[in-house]
Design a protein around this motif. Structure first.
Motif, PDB file in Angstrom:
ATOM      1  N   THR A 253       6.451 -23.978 -57.041  1.00 39.23           N
ATOM      2  CA  THR A 253       6.410 -24.048 -58.506  1.00 39.23           C
ATOM      3  C   THR A 253       7.289 -25.165 -59.057  1.00 39.23           C
ATOM      4  OG1 THR A 253       5.991 -21.675 -58.599  1.00 39.23           O
ATOM      5  CG2 THR A 253       6.727 -22.730 -60.624  1.00 39.23           C
ATOM      6  N   ILE A 254       8.494 -25.299 -58.528  1.00 40.10           N
ATOM      7  CA  ILE A 254       9.423 -26.290 -59.078  1.00 40.10           C
ATOM      8  C   ILE A 254       9.202 -27.674 -58.487  1.00 40.10           C
ATOM      9  CG2 ILE A 254      11.864 -26.924 -59.317  1.00 40.10           C
ATOM     10  CD1 ILE A 254      12.516 -23.945 -59.528  1.00 40.10           C
ATOM     11  N   LEU A 255       9.136 -27.778 -57.180  1.00 46.17           N
ATOM     12  CA  LEU A 255       9.011 -29.082 -56.532  1.00 46.17           C
ATOM     13  C   LEU A 255       7.582 -29.427 -56.132  1.00 46.17           C
ATOM     14  CD1 LEU A 255      12.183 -29.078 -54.230  1.00 46.17           C
ATOM     15  CD2 LEU A 255      11.943 -29.929 -56.581  1.00 46.17           C
ATOM     16  N   GLY A 256       6.677 -28.461 -56.151  1.00 45.82           N
ATOM     17  CA  GLY A 256       5.335 -28.693 -55.637  1.00 45.82           C
ATOM     18  C   GLY A 256       4.330 -29.191 -56.656  1.00 45.82           C
ATOM     19  N   PHE A 257       4.646 -29.068 -57.955  1.00 44.41           N
ATOM     20  CA  PHE A 257       3.667 -29.455 -58.971  1.00 44.41           C
ATOM     21  C   PHE A 257       3.609 -30.972 -59.119  1.00 44.41           C
ATOM     22  CE2 PHE A 257       2.507 -30.701 -63.244  1.00 44.41           C
ATOM     23  CZ  PHE A 257       1.320 -30.008 -63.431  1.00 44.41           C
ATOM     24  N   ASN A 258       2.390 -31.530 -59.110  1.00 44.92           N
ATOM     25  CA  ASN A 258       2.205 -32.967 -59.316  1.00 44.92           C
ATOM     26  C   ASN A 258       0.999 -33.259 -60.202  1.00 44.92           C
ATOM     27  OD1 ASN A 258       4.259 -34.426 -57.547  1.00 44.92           O
ATOM     28  ND2 ASN A 258       3.391 -32.977 -56.090  1.00 44.92           N
ATOM     29  N   GLY A 259       0.676 -32.340 -61.096  1.00 43.67           N
ATOM     30  CA  GLY A 259      -0.543 -32.461 -61.879  1.00 43.67           C
ATOM     31  C   GLY A 259      -0.486 -33.415 -63.047  1.00 43.67           C
ATOM     32  N   LYS A 260       0.720 -33.694 -63.554  1.00 47.42           N
ATOM     33  CA  LYS A 260       0.877 -34.605 -64.694  1.00 47.42           C
ATOM     34  C   LYS A 260       2.107 -35.473 -64.466  1.00 47.42           C
ATOM     35  CE  LYS A 260      -1.624 -32.395 -68.454  1.00 47.42           C
ATOM     36  NZ  LYS A 260      -1.589 -32.070 -69.906  1.00 47.42           N
ATOM     37  N   PRO A 261       2.216 -36.579 -65.209  1.00 48.85           N
ATOM     38  CA  PRO A 261       3.358 -37.471 -65.004  1.00 48.85           C
ATOM     39  C   PRO A 261       4.716 -36.827 -65.295  1.00 48.85           C
ATOM     40  CG  PRO A 261       1.613 -38.609 -66.201  1.00 48.85           C
ATOM     41  CD  PRO A 261       1.220 -37.158 -66.133  1.00 48.85           C
ATOM     42  N   VAL A 262       4.751 -35.869 -66.242  1.00 49.79           N
ATOM     43  CA  VAL A 262       6.003 -35.219 -66.634  1.00 49.79           C
ATOM     44  C   VAL A 262       5.855 -33.709 -66.452  1.00 49.79           C
ATOM     45  CG1 VAL A 262       7.692 -34.878 -68.489  1.00 49.79           C
ATOM     46  CG2 VAL A 262       6.460 -37.065 -68.313  1.00 49.79           C
ATOM     47  N   TYR A 263       6.877 -33.103 -65.895  1.00 52.05           N
ATOM     48  CA  TYR A 263       6.893 -31.653 -65.655  1.00 52.05           C
ATOM     49  C   TYR A 263       8.168 -31.101 -66.267  1.00 52.05           C
ATOM     50  CZ  TYR A 263       6.245 -27.339 -62.842  1.00 52.05           C
ATOM     51  OH  TYR A 263       6.048 -26.051 -62.407  1.00 52.05           O
ATOM     52  N   PHE A 264       8.008 -30.288 -67.305  1.00 48.98           N
ATOM     53  CA  PHE A 264       9.146 -29.707 -68.026  1.00 48.98           C
ATOM     54  C   PHE A 264       9.366 -28.283 -67.527  1.00 48.98           C
ATOM     55  CE2 PHE A 264      11.018 -27.123 -71.310  1.00 48.98           C
ATOM     56  CZ  PHE A 264      11.985 -27.921 -71.902  1.00 48.98           C
ATOM     57  N   ILE A 265      10.533 -28.029 -66.974  1.00 52.83           N
ATOM     58  CA  ILE A 265      10.862 -26.720 -66.411  1.00 52.83           C
ATOM     59  C   ILE A 265      11.925 -26.070 -67.276  1.00 52.83           C
ATOM     60  CG2 ILE A 265      11.575 -25.457 -64.354  1.00 52.83           C
ATOM     61  CD1 ILE A 265      10.989 -28.144 -62.816  1.00 52.83           C
ATOM     62  N   LYS A 266      11.550 -24.993 -67.960  1.00 56.73           N
ATOM     63  CA  LYS A 266      12.529 -24.220 -68.730  1.00 56.73           C
ATOM     64  C   LYS A 266      13.199 -23.239 -67.776  1.00 56.73           C
ATOM     65  CE  LYS A 266      12.714 -20.367 -71.893  1.00 56.73           C
ATOM     66  NZ  LYS A 266      11.859 -19.308 -72.457  1.00 56.73           N
ATOM     67  N   ASN A 267      14.480 -23.421 -67.550  1.00 53.92           N
ATOM     68  CA  ASN A 267      15.231 -22.574 -66.627  1.00 53.92           C
ATOM     69  C   ASN A 267      16.382 -21.889 -67.352  1.00 53.92           C
ATOM     70  OD1 ASN A 267      14.320 -22.598 -63.827  1.00 53.92           O
ATOM     71  ND2 ASN A 267      14.709 -24.806 -63.841  1.00 53.92           N
ATOM     72  N   MET A 268      16.704 -20.688 -66.911  1.00 56.42           N
ATOM     73  CA  MET A 268      17.924 -20.021 -67.353  1.00 56.42           C
ATOM     74  C   MET A 268      19.006 -20.256 -66.301  1.00 56.42           C
ATOM     75  SD  MET A 268      17.516 -18.433 -70.305  1.00 56.42           S
ATOM     76  CE  MET A 268      16.394 -19.690 -70.911  1.00 56.42           C
ATOM     77  N   CYS A 269      20.148 -20.729 -66.718  1.00 53.35           N
ATOM     78  CA  CYS A 269      21.176 -21.115 -65.747  1.00 53.35           C
ATOM     79  C   CYS A 269      21.663 -19.920 -64.929  1.00 53.35           C
ATOM     80  CB  CYS A 269      22.337 -21.792 -66.469  1.00 53.35           C
ATOM     81  SG  CYS A 269      23.085 -23.124 -65.506  1.00 53.35           S
ATOM     82  N   HIS A 270      21.690 -18.739 -65.534  1.00 58.11           N
ATOM     83  CA  HIS A 270      22.173 -17.574 -64.797  1.00 58.11           C
ATOM     84  C   HIS A 270      21.180 -17.089 -63.745  1.00 58.11           C
ATOM     85  CE1 HIS A 270      20.087 -16.098 -68.394  1.00 58.11           C
ATOM     86  NE2 HIS A 270      19.852 -14.973 -67.765  1.00 58.11           N
ATOM     87  N   HIS A 271      19.981 -17.675 -63.705  1.00 59.10           N
ATOM     88  CA  HIS A 271      19.027 -17.332 -62.646  1.00 59.10           C
ATOM     89  C   HIS A 271      19.400 -17.975 -61.313  1.00 59.10           C
ATOM     90  CE1 HIS A 271      15.555 -16.415 -65.727  1.00 59.10           C
ATOM     91  NE2 HIS A 271      16.577 -15.578 -65.818  1.00 59.10           N
ATOM     92  N   LEU A 272      20.336 -18.897 -61.318  1.00 58.12           N
ATOM     93  CA  LEU A 272      20.794 -19.545 -60.078  1.00 58.12           C
ATOM     94  C   LEU A 272      21.811 -18.641 -59.387  1.00 58.12           C
ATOM     95  CD1 LEU A 272      21.288 -23.263 -61.207  1.00 58.12           C
ATOM     96  CD2 LEU A 272      19.643 -22.434 -59.500  1.00 58.12           C
TER      97      LEU A 272
END
Length: 239
Positions: free
Chosen positions: A68-87
C-alpha cells in the motif's frame, strides 16, 4: 517514478480535509491511514467501531508497507495520510522512500474534540510525542522536512498549500481548495465514526477559535501536550 508524500498527523488536525484537497489533483492518488488496522491490533486501543475495523482492515504491517505505501505506482503523486501514533514498533527505514511532512494542532483546540471519540485519551493518542521524536530523528539524519499547523492552514489555505507543493516540488492547482460535500471514495472504513463534520465541508473551513473547557482529570495530559506542541511549532512553516 511516483513521488510518495506522507503527512504525519495527529487526530482532529484537519488531515482528512487535506487528503480531500490532494484528491482533487489530476496527478495524485491518495490513501487514508493505511496503518490503522495494524495499530488497532498491536495496541488494543479502544476506538469507535474497533471490532468492525479489525475485521475489514489489513493488519499485517509488512504487507501494508510493501504493497500500500511503497507498492503504488498508478499516478505521478501519491499522498499518504498517516497518523504518527500508528508507528508502533515498526522498522522505520521505509520512511527513506517518502517525503515526510508533519501536520500539527494546538492541543488546547484538539483535545476537547478528541474526547468525543476517545473519552480517556493518553499522550500516545495525540500523536505529539511521536511527531516530535520522528521530526528530530529525520532532522538528525539530514532529511529535509516540513511542519505546518492546522490553524495556519485554515487561516490561509492557498498560501499554505502553495508552500507545501513548493516544498515537495509539484505544482499547485486551484481545484485543491474545494470538493463536493459528502462521503468520498478515498475515505477509510472508520469514516462513519470520525468524519461527520468533514463530510459537510466543501473546502477548508474558516478558522474559528475553540474555547471549550477540558475535564480536570485531563489537565496533566493537556500540559504535557502543550509543551510538545510548542516545541514542534517553533519549526513550523509560516506563510
Amino acid at each position: 517514478m511516483t513521488l510518495r508524500i506522507s503527512v504525519w498527523s495527529g487526530p482532529r488536525n484537519v488531515s482528512t480535509a487535506l487528503m480531500y484537497s490532494f484528491a482533487q489533483r489530476p496527478d495524485t492518488a491518495v490513501v487514508d491511514e493505511p496503518l490503522y488496522g495494524y495499530y488497532l491490533k498491536t495496541t488494543g486501543s479502544e476506538h469507535p467501531g474497533k471490532d468492525h475495523l479489525l475485521e475489514v482492515l489489513e493488519k499485517n504491517a509488512d504487507k501494508i508497507i510493501s504493497k500500500t505505501i511503497l507498492g503504488f505506482n498508478g499516478k505521478p503523486v501519491y499522498f499518504i495520510k498517516n497518523m504518527c501514533h500508528h508507528l508502533v514498533g515498526l522498522d522505520e527505514s521505509f520512511l527513506d522512500e517518502l517525503v515526510n511532512l508533519f501536520l500539527i494542532r494546538d492541543p488546547r483546540e484538539m483535545l476537547p474534540s478528541l474526547v468525543n471519540q476517545l473519552p480517556h485519551p493518553a499522550l500516545r493518542d495525540t500523536g505529539l510525542d511521536k511527531q516530535l521524536e520522528l521530526f528530530k530523528k529525520l532532522k538528525a539524519a539530514g532529511k529535509e522536512t516540513f511542519i505546518f499547523d492546522s490553524k495556519d492552514l485554515l487561516l490561509n489555505p492557498e498560501g499554505m498549500l502553495r508552500a507545501f507543493c513548493s516544498f515537495v516540488g509539484i505544482p499547485f492547482y486551484k481545484q485543491m481548495l474545494a470538493w463536493e460535500a459528502g462521503a468520498r471514495p478515498e475515505d477509510g472504513a472508520w469514516a462513519p465514526y470520525w468524519y461527520h463534520n468533514v463530510h459537510k465541508s466543501t473546502g477548508f473551513a474558516q478558522y474559528t477559535p475553540k474555547n471549550e473547557k477540558i475535564r480536570p482529570d485531563l489537565q496533566p495530559l493537556m500540559d504535557e501536550s502543550i509543551e510538545l506542541y510548542e516545541e514542534l511549532y517553533k519549526s513550523a512553516v509560516k506563510v
